[in-house]
Each structure stands twice: as C-alpha cells, then as structure tokens.
Design a protein around this motif. Structure first.
Motif, mmCIF file in Angstrom:
data_model
loop_
_atom_site.group_PDB
_atom_site.id
_atom_site.type_symbol
_atom_site.label_atom_id
_atom_site.label_comp_id
_atom_site.label_asym_id
_atom_site.label_seq_id
_atom_site.Cartn_x
_atom_site.Cartn_y
_atom_site.Cartn_z
ATOM 1 N N VAL A 98 -12.324 -95.149 -24.034
ATOM 2 C CA VAL A 98 -12.000 -96.572 -23.959
ATOM 3 C C VAL A 98 -10.810 -96.708 -23.019
ATOM 4 N N VAL A 99 -10.952 -97.571 -22.022
ATOM 5 C CA VAL A 99 -9.918 -97.724 -21.006
ATOM 6 C C VAL A 99 -9.060 -98.951 -21.309
ATOM 7 N N LEU A 100 -7.764 -98.786 -21.157
ATOM 8 C CA LEU A 100 -6.809 -99.881 -21.291
ATOM 9 C C LEU A 100 -6.292 -100.219 -19.901
ATOM 10 N N VAL A 101 -6.498 -101.456 -19.455
ATOM 11 C CA VAL A 101 -6.167 -101.827 -18.077
ATOM 12 C C VAL A 101 -5.152 -102.968 -18.054
ATOM 13 N N LEU A 130 -4.424 -90.315 -26.630
ATOM 14 C CA LEU A 130 -3.947 -91.458 -25.859
ATOM 15 C C LEU A 130 -3.284 -90.963 -24.579
ATOM 16 N N ILE A 131 -3.808 -91.417 -23.448
ATOM 17 C CA ILE A 131 -3.253 -91.040 -22.147
ATOM 18 C C ILE A 131 -2.634 -92.290 -21.544
ATOM 19 N N GLU A 132 -1.318 -92.326 -21.516
ATOM 20 C CA GLU A 132 -0.612 -93.515 -21.060
ATOM 21 C C GLU A 132 0.749 -93.103 -20.489
ATOM 22 N N ASP A 133 0.980 -93.417 -19.214
ATOM 23 C CA ASP A 133 2.240 -93.001 -18.604
ATOM 24 C C ASP A 133 3.397 -93.929 -18.954
ATOM 25 N N SER A 134 3.099 -95.086 -19.522
ATOM 26 C CA SER A 134 4.142 -96.007 -19.949
ATOM 27 C C SER A 134 4.472 -95.753 -21.412
ATOM 28 N N LEU A 135 5.679 -95.293 -21.667
ATOM 29 C CA LEU A 135 6.085 -95.010 -23.045
ATOM 30 C C LEU A 135 6.063 -96.278 -23.893
ATOM 31 N N LEU A 182 -7.538 -94.339 -22.641
ATOM 32 C CA LEU A 182 -6.976 -94.044 -21.326
ATOM 33 C C LEU A 182 -6.364 -95.280 -20.699
ATOM 34 N N GLY A 183 -5.049 -95.258 -20.512
ATOM 35 C CA GLY A 183 -4.380 -96.357 -19.846
ATOM 36 C C GLY A 183 -4.317 -96.106 -18.354
ATOM 37 N N ILE A 184 -5.051 -96.907 -17.585
ATOM 38 C CA ILE A 184 -5.087 -96.714 -16.141
ATOM 39 C C ILE A 184 -4.993 -98.060 -15.430
ATOM 40 N N GLU A 185 -4.715 -97.977 -14.154
ATOM 41 C CA GLU A 185 -4.740 -99.164 -13.307
ATOM 42 C C GLU A 185 -5.957 -99.045 -12.405
ATOM 43 N N LEU A 186 -6.969 -99.841 -12.654
ATOM 44 C CA LEU A 186 -8.239 -99.701 -11.950
ATOM 45 C C LEU A 186 -8.120 -99.972 -10.450
ATOM 46 N N THR A 187 -7.057 -100.631 -10.032
ATOM 47 C CA THR A 187 -6.915 -100.916 -8.599
ATOM 48 C C THR A 187 -6.544 -99.672 -7.802
ATOM 49 N N ALA A 220 -9.199 -98.192 -41.103
ATOM 50 C CA ALA A 220 -9.356 -96.808 -40.681
ATOM 51 C C ALA A 220 -7.982 -96.197 -40.483
ATOM 52 N N GLN A 221 -7.917 -94.874 -40.550
ATOM 53 C CA GLN A 221 -6.680 -94.154 -40.309
ATOM 54 C C GLN A 221 -6.794 -93.408 -38.984
ATOM 55 N N PHE A 222 -5.726 -93.394 -38.229
ATOM 56 C CA PHE A 222 -5.745 -92.778 -36.909
ATOM 57 C C PHE A 222 -4.611 -91.774 -36.757
ATOM 58 N N GLU A 223 -4.955 -90.673 -36.104
ATOM 59 C CA GLU A 223 -3.949 -89.690 -35.699
ATOM 60 C C GLU A 223 -3.904 -89.701 -34.183
ATOM 61 N N VAL A 224 -2.813 -90.199 -33.628
ATOM 62 C CA VAL A 224 -2.705 -90.389 -32.183
ATOM 63 C C VAL A 224 -1.861 -89.288 -31.566
ATOM 64 N N THR A 225 -2.440 -88.634 -30.580
ATOM 65 C CA THR A 225 -1.698 -87.670 -29.776
ATOM 66 C C THR A 225 -1.486 -88.290 -28.408
ATOM 67 N N HIS A 226 -0.240 -88.453 -28.022
ATOM 68 C CA HIS A 226 0.073 -89.152 -26.771
ATOM 69 C C HIS A 226 0.499 -88.163 -25.682
ATOM 70 N N VAL A 227 -0.084 -88.319 -24.501
ATOM 71 C CA VAL A 227 0.352 -87.593 -23.308
ATOM 72 C C VAL A 227 0.477 -88.601 -22.174
ATOM 73 N N LYS A 228 1.284 -88.255 -21.191
ATOM 74 C CA LYS A 228 1.525 -89.195 -20.105
ATOM 75 C C LYS A 228 0.568 -88.995 -18.940
ATOM 76 N N GLN A 229 0.133 -87.750 -18.728
ATOM 77 C CA GLN A 229 -0.668 -87.432 -17.559
ATOM 78 C C GLN A 229 -2.044 -86.896 -17.952
ATOM 79 N N VAL A 230 -3.003 -87.127 -17.069
ATOM 80 C CA VAL A 230 -4.364 -86.621 -17.293
ATOM 81 C C VAL A 230 -4.370 -85.091 -17.307
ATOM 82 N N SER A 231 -3.517 -84.483 -16.500
ATOM 83 C CA SER A 231 -3.441 -83.019 -16.463
ATOM 84 C C SER A 231 -3.073 -82.459 -17.841
#
Length: 234
Positions: free
Chosen positions: A93-96, A19-24, A67-72, A40-51
C-alpha cells in the motif's frame, strides 16, 4: 505473507507491517493512527530507506508493506519494482503526497494494491485499505498458483501423450509392416521368412503388452518422471 492474514486483520492477532518512510514525522503519525484502531493489532517496523527494507525482507517475515513515496519522482517507482521483486507475495500500500491519477495508475500497474493520500489518511481508511490489499493480494497469488499448476498439468499431459505415442509407435509399425508383407507377398515368401515375420509380430505384440502394463502401473509423478527419462529402458 501469512496464509490467514485476511482473517488476522479481523482478529486480535498482530499484523506485521513494514513501514518505509523517510519522514520521521509522517512515520510517527502512521504508527499513531494504527495505534488507535480497535479492529486489529499492528506491529510496525519502520525504516527510512528501501535498501534497509530489502535487507529486512531477506531476514524477517512481514504481512504487508506500507510505502511512503513521492510518485512524481521516477526513481521511486524503481524502488517499488525492487520491493516487488524481493517480496512478490506481499501486498504493498503506497502513501503519497499528491493525488496524480496517471502516476498512481502506473504504480498500480507495477503491482501496488492501493494508494492513499497522506493528508487524508485516518484510522478507518488505513485499516480498510490494509484489509482489502491483503485480500486482493491473496486472491492474486491464488490465481497465479492455479495458473501455474494448470500450465504444469498441460505440460505433463503433452509429455505423456508424446511419450505414449513414441513408445507404442515402433512395435506397432513392426506389426503393421510384417502383417502387410504376409498378406501381400505370402506366395513369394519362404517358410523361414514367414516364421521370421510371425516372430516379429509376436515379439512386438509382447512388447506392447509390457508397455501397457507399465503405463497402467504408473500412478505417481515420480514414476512419470522415470518414463520421461530418455535413458530408461522398459
């Protein structure tokens, strides 16, 4: 990507999500939503930045990227390209935030499997999106592999035909030319010259038989590659 990931989503085996999302706050909400699912069972690894994600992708294995991004923001699509380059077989899968159909279409062209509005995401919708994304990506990868194998086969076929043509052309030319001379100029040829032409025909015929035997015995890719070696002598 796991080969049996589509089946995994239907089983109880955990699915590794990056999960890539800069908003905690948004990241915690997504993890909470996934925690409610019973299908289903999920193991989520969260990071804030694409780097950070790129570094993890080089070190660990994941099944799908959220991937949580702002398409604008144009640079966000650049980030998407980076992810696709680093993990071309992983579904994304993108979250916008906002529903911009034009930008969403552009994201889909870049290889995104699906996009969801953050404000409308629920457990059922998110799990279904993950399942469909995985299945589509697996199909896409399978098609690409099949096309690659077809191209390799066609290339091998072309090289094989070219090789056969080249290998057989020289002795066949010798046979035809020598036979023509014997037929057209027999009365003007010395016995020595006739014997020389007969010898050439016999030698070229023997050469073709040897080539034919070698080709018949060639039944592996390694042997084919030996034939394609220009320094090989048979």
């Amino acid at each position: 990507m796991s080969e049996n990931l589509a089946k995994t989503l239907e089983d109880s085996a955990p699915v590794a999500i990056l999960l890539i999302e800069d908003s905690l706050e948004d990241a915690e909400l997504i993890q909470e939503i996934l925690g409610y699912t019973t299908s289903a069972q999920f193991e989520v690894t969260h990071v804030k930045q694409v780097s950070e994600a790129l570094q993890l992708l080089a070190e660990e294995c994941f099944d799908v990227i959220l991937l949580g991004i702002e398409l604008t923001e144009p640079k966000q699509l650049d980030s998407l390209v980076q992810l696709q380059s680093a993990a071309p077989t992983l579904p994304v899968v993108v979250l916008v935030e906002s529903d911009d159909e034009q930008l969403a279409a552009e994201a889909l062209r870049e290889g995104v499997q699906d996009y969801l509005l953050k404000g409308e995401v629920d457990c059922r919708l998110l799990v279904r999106a993950l399942r469909y994304a995985v299945e589509r990506k697996q199909s896409e990868v399978a098609v690409r592999q099949a096309l690659k194998q077809e191209r390799e086969f066609q290339e091998l076929k072309y090289r094989w035909i070219s090789l056969v043509s080249h290998k057989f052309r020289n002795p066949l030319t010798t046979i035809v030319a020598s036979a023509d001379l014997l037929e057209e100029c027999s009365d003007h040829l010395t016995e020595e010259k006739k014997h020389d032409l007969y010898r050439r025909i016999q030698s070229a015929s023997q050469r073709m038989n040897e080539l034919l035997d070698d080709f018949i015995l060639t039944d592996t890719t390694e042997s084919l590659e030996d034939f394609f070696n220009p320094d090989r002598k048979i």
